[in-house]
Design a protein around this motif. Structure first.
Motif, mmCIF file in Angstrom:
data_model
loop_
_atom_site.group_PDB
_atom_site.id
_atom_site.type_symbol
_atom_site.label_atom_id
_atom_site.label_comp_id
_atom_site.label_asym_id
_atom_site.label_seq_id
_atom_site.Cartn_x
_atom_site.Cartn_y
_atom_site.Cartn_z
ATOM 1 N N MET A 114 14.674 -3.172 -31.676
ATOM 2 C CA MET A 114 14.641 -3.162 -30.261
ATOM 3 C C MET A 114 15.983 -3.282 -30.118
ATOM 4 S SD MET A 114 11.663 -5.909 -29.272
ATOM 5 C CE MET A 114 12.307 -6.033 -27.644
ATOM 6 N N ILE B 269 6.987 -3.568 -27.349
ATOM 7 C CA ILE B 269 7.303 -4.371 -28.244
ATOM 8 C C ILE B 269 6.274 -4.154 -29.475
ATOM 9 C CG2 ILE B 269 7.330 -6.895 -28.989
ATOM 10 C CD1 ILE B 269 8.224 -7.673 -26.062
ATOM 11 N N PHE C 179 15.033 -13.260 -27.680
ATOM 12 C CA PHE C 179 15.438 -12.370 -26.611
ATOM 13 C C PHE C 179 16.930 -12.871 -26.152
ATOM 14 C CE2 PHE C 179 11.028 -10.807 -25.335
ATOM 15 C CZ PHE C 179 11.014 -10.217 -26.702
ATOM 16 N N VAL D 262 10.573 -3.531 -21.241
ATOM 17 C CA VAL D 262 9.959 -3.442 -22.421
ATOM 18 C C VAL D 262 8.697 -4.518 -22.549
ATOM 19 C CG1 VAL D 262 10.243 -3.438 -24.882
ATOM 20 C CG2 VAL D 262 12.119 -2.721 -23.327
ATOM 21 N N VAL E 15 20.674 -7.632 -22.650
ATOM 22 C CA VAL E 15 19.177 -8.098 -22.160
ATOM 23 C C VAL E 15 19.834 -8.679 -20.836
ATOM 24 C CG1 VAL E 15 17.416 -9.302 -21.984
ATOM 25 C CG2 VAL E 15 18.162 -8.439 -24.358
ATOM 26 N N ILE F 79 14.652 -11.434 -18.569
ATOM 27 C CA ILE F 79 13.452 -11.861 -19.293
ATOM 28 C C ILE F 79 12.348 -12.114 -18.218
ATOM 29 C CG2 ILE F 79 12.446 -13.283 -21.235
ATOM 30 C CD1 ILE F 79 15.403 -13.712 -22.188
ATOM 31 N N LEU G 271 13.075 -7.550 -20.762
ATOM 32 C CA LEU G 271 11.999 -7.585 -21.687
ATOM 33 C C LEU G 271 11.018 -8.659 -21.324
ATOM 34 C CD1 LEU G 271 14.666 -8.061 -24.949
ATOM 35 C CD2 LEU G 271 13.680 -5.999 -24.025
#
Length: 283
Positions: free
Chosen positions: A179, A170, A208, A165, A214, A217, A197
């Motif tokens: 999200m 976003i 996040f 993403v 998740v 990152i 993300l």
């Protein structure tokens, strides 16, 4: 052929077809049909080898009677003069297959060599060098294998095997809550797909880190101090951190020393220079 994917099989056939079409007229008219030769492919520069199995397959598809021996394997270091392949068979067939085999070997070895330079600069850190989707259309599987031969690690193969993403996604999604709901739905529908993300700043990293589901990152175009802070914010557990943007042979060592888990480098594939290899007839 079971050793190659359908895509790679098609690529080899396409490469031969575009070069040979209805015949190698030079060899057909200027090389006797019954002439046999010994030849070898050798390195004209130092580097790391990749693409050996594809080159072997090119020769075999041109002439199943050719005898060919791999002297070096994918991932092996090369010095000037090192033999890579040794070939015996019809002279016409060797000459017909030469350029296509070299095209694969040179391109893929160039990627492996380029990757190895980045990997060497991260020694002593936990960071792994990742490739990207910035590959030659149709060559992705082979180019990603070449990255591994050079000591790198594969990122996602395509859009289908990891949700990534980015800033545009976003903006389109707009809200963290939306999200989070999307992540939960993806994990329910496709539990084997990981989620990454992209964070442009430390505020996003903080947001996040509080989310569920998740896996990674991506720290996009952050400076080293920001990445050090992101690693501290993550602590000993949580999503793995990937650095991206502004990565080159001058900056990669400093990025690796920030403590990130991965460094993605589009230049591994999109800017690799072919390794200089050549075929010579013996005697």
């Amino acid at each position: 052929m079971e050793k190659f994917s359908e895509e790679t099989n098609k690529l080899i056939d396409l490469a031969l077809q575009e070069d040979i079409r209805d015949g190698d007229v030079t060899s057909l008219y200027f090389v006797p049909a019954d002439q046999t030769s010994s030849a070898y492919i050798y390195a004209k520069a130092d580097g790391v080898l990749a693409g050996v199995d594809v080159a072997l397959e090119v020769f075999r598809r041109v002439d199943g009677e050719i005898k060919i021996k791999a002297v070096k394997n994918d991932g092996d270091s090369l010095k000037y003069g090192d033999h890579v392949l040794e070939i015996e068979g019809g002279s016409r067939s060797i000459l017909t297959a030469e350029r296509t085999a070299l095209n694969f070997l040179q391109r893929l070895s160039g990627i492996a060599t380029n990757t190895s330079k980045y990997v060497a600069l991260t020694e002593g850190t936990k960071a792994q060098i990742l490739d990207t989707r910035k590959t030659t259309p149709g060559w992705r599987q082979l180019e990603k294998r070449a990255v591994v031969a050079g000591g790198g690690t594969n990122h996602r193969m395509g859009l289908y095997d990891r949700a990534m993403v980015k800033d545009n996604h976003i903006v389109a999604q707009n809200k963290i809550e939306a999200m989070q709901e999307a992540i939960h739905q993806l994990k329910k529908d496709r539990p084997n797909v990981e989620v990454e993300l992209e964070a442009d700043n430390l505020t996003q990293v903080e947001d996040f880190l509080r989310m569920e589901g998740v896996d990674y990152i991506l720290l996009d175009n952050m400076d080293n101090d920001q990445m050090i802070r992101a690693v501290e914010m993550r602590g000993k557990s949580g999503p793995r951190l990937e650095a991206s943007g502004g990565v080159n042979l001058t900056t990669v060592q400093g990025i690796a020393q920030t403590g990130v888990d991965f460094i993605s480098v589009g230049a591994l594939t999109h800017s690799a220079v072919a390794l200089d290899l050549s075929l010579e007839f013996a005697g």
